[in-house]
Enzyme design. Structure first.
Site, PDB file in Angstrom:
ATOM      1  N   ARG A   1       0.856  -1.187   0.000  1.00 64.82           N
ATOM      2  CA  ARG A   1       0.000   0.000   0.000  1.00 64.82           C
ATOM      3  C   ARG A   1       0.896   1.241   0.000  1.00 64.82           C
ATOM      4  NH1 ARG A   1      -2.585   3.089   4.639  1.00 64.82           N
ATOM      5  NH2 ARG A   1      -3.968   4.467   3.506  1.00 64.82           N
TER       6      ARG A   1
ATOM      7  N   HIS B   1      -2.762  11.151   0.429  1.00 64.11           N
ATOM      8  CA  HIS B   1      -2.264  10.923   1.788  1.00 64.11           C
ATOM      9  C   HIS B   1      -1.596  12.232   2.239  1.00 64.11           C
ATOM     10  CE1 HIS B   1      -0.864   7.619   4.755  1.00 64.11           C
ATOM     11  NE2 HIS B   1      -0.486   8.770   5.288  1.00 64.11           N
TER      12      HIS B   1
ATOM     13  N   GLU C   1      -7.395   8.795   5.910  1.00 63.16           N
ATOM     14  CA  GLU C   1      -7.651   9.464   7.186  1.00 63.16           C
ATOM     15  C   GLU C   1      -8.094  10.923   7.030  1.00 63.16           C
ATOM     16  OE1 GLU C   1      -4.081   8.932   9.505  1.00 63.16           O
ATOM     17  OE2 GLU C   1      -4.360   6.786   9.701  1.00 63.16           O
TER      18      GLU C   1
ATOM     19  N   ASN D   1      -7.751   2.157   9.862  1.00 61.07           N
ATOM     20  CA  ASN D   1      -6.441   2.309  10.495  1.00 61.07           C
ATOM     21  C   ASN D   1      -6.643   2.382  12.003  1.00 61.07           C
ATOM     22  OD1 ASN D   1      -5.537   2.546   7.902  1.00 61.07           O
ATOM     23  ND2 ASN D   1      -4.914   4.687   8.063  1.00 61.07           N
TER      24      ASN D   1
ATOM     25  N   GLU E   1      -3.789   0.128   8.180  1.00 64.03           N
ATOM     26  CA  GLU E   1      -2.606   0.534   8.957  1.00 64.03           C
ATOM     27  C   GLU E   1      -2.758   0.048  10.382  1.00 64.03           C
ATOM     28  OE1 GLU E   1      -1.526   4.711   9.066  1.00 64.03           O
ATOM     29  OE2 GLU E   1      -1.940   4.904   6.918  1.00 64.03           O
TER      30      GLU E   1
HETATM   31  O1  IFM Z   1       2.535   7.862   9.844  1.00 60.39           O
HETATM   32  C1  IFM Z   1       1.152   7.938   9.981  1.00 60.39           C
HETATM   33  C2  IFM Z   1       0.462   7.737   8.646  1.00 60.39           C
HETATM   34  O2  IFM Z   1       0.904   8.633   7.697  1.00 60.39           O
HETATM   35  C3  IFM Z   1      -1.027   7.903   8.793  1.00 60.39           C
HETATM   36  N1  IFM Z   1      -1.547   7.093   9.861  1.00 60.39           N
HETATM   37  C4  IFM Z   1      -0.868   7.144  11.129  1.00 60.39           C
HETATM   38  C5  IFM Z   1       0.617   6.914  10.946  1.00 60.39           C
HETATM   39  C6  IFM Z   1       1.333   6.953  12.303  1.00 60.39           C
HETATM   40  O3  IFM Z   1       1.132   8.175  12.933  1.00 60.39           O
END
Ligand code: IFM
Length: 452
Positions: A81, A124, A169, A295, A352
């Site tokens: 990913r 992102h 996110e 996530n 994630e």
């Molecule tokens: O590094 C980040 C990622 O970019 C998005 N989700 C959380 C991760 C850890 O903070």
């Protein structure tokens, strides 16, 4: 220390997708060969990034991508990913930047050659700065610029992509970036957060409509982050506080996607804090999804508060990760089960999950046993959720390698591969080896190199 799941778990089979994840700004570097983005500007602003660092070089992935693909392949995972840097693939006039596009096409082709499924995130957090100059996510037009970019890039990628996520996110982009200002672009004000969130969700819906046409065979969806909310004490006041926080931070993002409406707290918001919703927006936002990415890192605990209705309780329960986040695997089971009970979820991927730890490279090794324990407990939490009826199809470790951890700079390491930022040497940590051992012992099906 190993990762181990009950023998009968689907996670022990190759029907379940295992992957590793990264994001463009966090690893790519080579900032000179793309347009500026909001994180370049944020990093250049004093006192925004803990170690005063930036994304100019990062993990130099733009130059080292071929060895990075070999590294991913050596881990034996099914999927990778990564995100496309919007400012790398478009020009100022919105047309495609062929050099940037070619980079990703080369990467996609190599992954496919290796039998690794590409999971591509289209946003992102690296918004082109010229769009921020026009208001960024506070400007409704940004959603339409996103749609146009998605149309061009998904056409250029053809059928190479196994799965698209429109956004990663949106809570972080909207709340951290436009409400409390600890992320780029650093705007502060309750009047901004939910307006930005609405335009992000609108961008998602518009992009889904495009992807249905340009990439009908791909799994198209979105990635949301969740921190389940718990009451500090089992009192009516604290329970109400936790529920309110949950409406603002979790349900605010998923309910419009699933049900085409915001949580009812929208009625109580001051006019100034409300999003600017136009007729038809919520129908666009609630496009059917092929999957939802979830996530998860930790939970949050709340108590009642006279001013805002809820207040965050400081973490005292050990163990905490280097981010100060409580290690709480039960929270992952809880959030998955509660979302499943509340909504008609499409298939779920854990897109994630991982932990920042105080890693030390000693004699060419990183013995990150606490991270192995973290993966073990959280994979078991995923298994628990599956046993309780949640349709979960895959899991991605965050992250493939140490990288730029946003406002924390390079001081926090999330990788299962250690990166020496001076030599750019990569070293697989004990957690990477444990992950590799776990995914390699799965049975039933084999990793296929055929097209999908
Ligand atoms: O590094 C980040 C990622 O970019 C998005 N989700 C959380 C991760 C850890 O903070």
């Amino acid at each position: 220390m190993k990762i181990s799941l009950p023998v009968e778990s689907i996670l022990n089979t190759k029907q379940f997708t295992f992957g590793v994840a990264t994001a463009s700004f966090q690893i790519e570097g080579a900032a000179e060969s793309r347009l500026d983005c909001i994180w370049d500007t944020f990093c250049a602003t004093e006192n925004k990034i803990k170690d005063q660092s930036n994304g100019l070089v990062a993990c130099d992935h733009i130059n080292l991508w071929q060895q990075d693909v070999e590294l991913i392949d050596s881990l034996g995972v099914d999927a990778y990913r990564f995100s496309v840097s919007w400012p790398r693939v478009i020009n100022r006039d919105g047309s495609l930047n062929q050099q940037g596009v070619d980079f990703y096409i080369g990467l996609l082709d190599r992954l496919i050659e290796k039998g690794i499924k590409p999971f591509v995130t289209l946003y992102h957090w690296d918004l082109p700065q010229f769009l921020e100059d026009e208001g960024g996510w506070l400007n409704r037009q940004t959603a339409f610029h996103f749609r146009d970019y998605v149309e061009l890039i998904s056409q250029a990628f053809g059928d190479r992509v196994y799965s698209y996520a429109t956004l990663n996110e949106p809570f972080c982009s909207a709340y951290l970036g436009y409400e409390i200002g600890i992320h780029a672009p650093g705007k502060v004000g309750k009047q901004y957060g939910k307006k930005a969130a609405h335009h992000l969700l609108l961008a998602h819906g518009l992009a889904m409509q495009v992807l249905r046409k340009t990439s009908p065979k791909a799994l198209n969806g979105i990635v949301l982050n969740f921190s389940p909310c718990y009451a500090e004490k089992d009192t009516a006041e604290d329970r109400a506080a936790a529920q309110l926080a949950d409406q603002h931070f979790n349900q605010w993002y998923i309910r419009p996607l699933m049900e085409g409406r915001y949580p009812d707290i929208i009625e109580q918001l001051p006019e100034l804090h409300k999003p600017d919703i136009e007729p038809g927006d919520l129908a666009i936002i609630a496009q059917p999804l092929d999957y939802i990415g979830i996530n998860y890192y930790t939970r949050e605990v709340y108590k009642a508060d006279a001013k805002d209705g809820f207040a965050n309780v400081e973490k005292t329960i050990m163990p905490l990760t280097e981010m100060g986040w409580e290690v709480y695997p039960q929270g992952l089971t809880d959030i998955l089960v509660s979302l499943h009970q509340r909504y008609q979820l499409p298939p779920v991927y854990i897109t994630e999950n991982g932990a920042a730890m105080a890693d030390k490279l000693e004699n060419g090794q990183v013995n990150d046993v606490d991270r192995v324990a973290y993966f073990d407990s959280h994979l078991n939490a995923v298994n628990q959720a599956i046993e309780q009826g949640v349709n979960i199809q895959g899991y991605f470790a965050w992250s493939l390698m140490d990288n730029f951890e946003w406002a924390e700079g390079y001081e926090k390491r999330f990788g299962i591969v250690y990166v020496d930022y001076v030599s750019q040497q990569r070293t697989i940590k004990a957690s990477g080896l444990a992950y590799k051992d776990f995914v390699s012992q799965r049975h039933d099906t084999t990793r296929s190199t055929s097209s999908y």
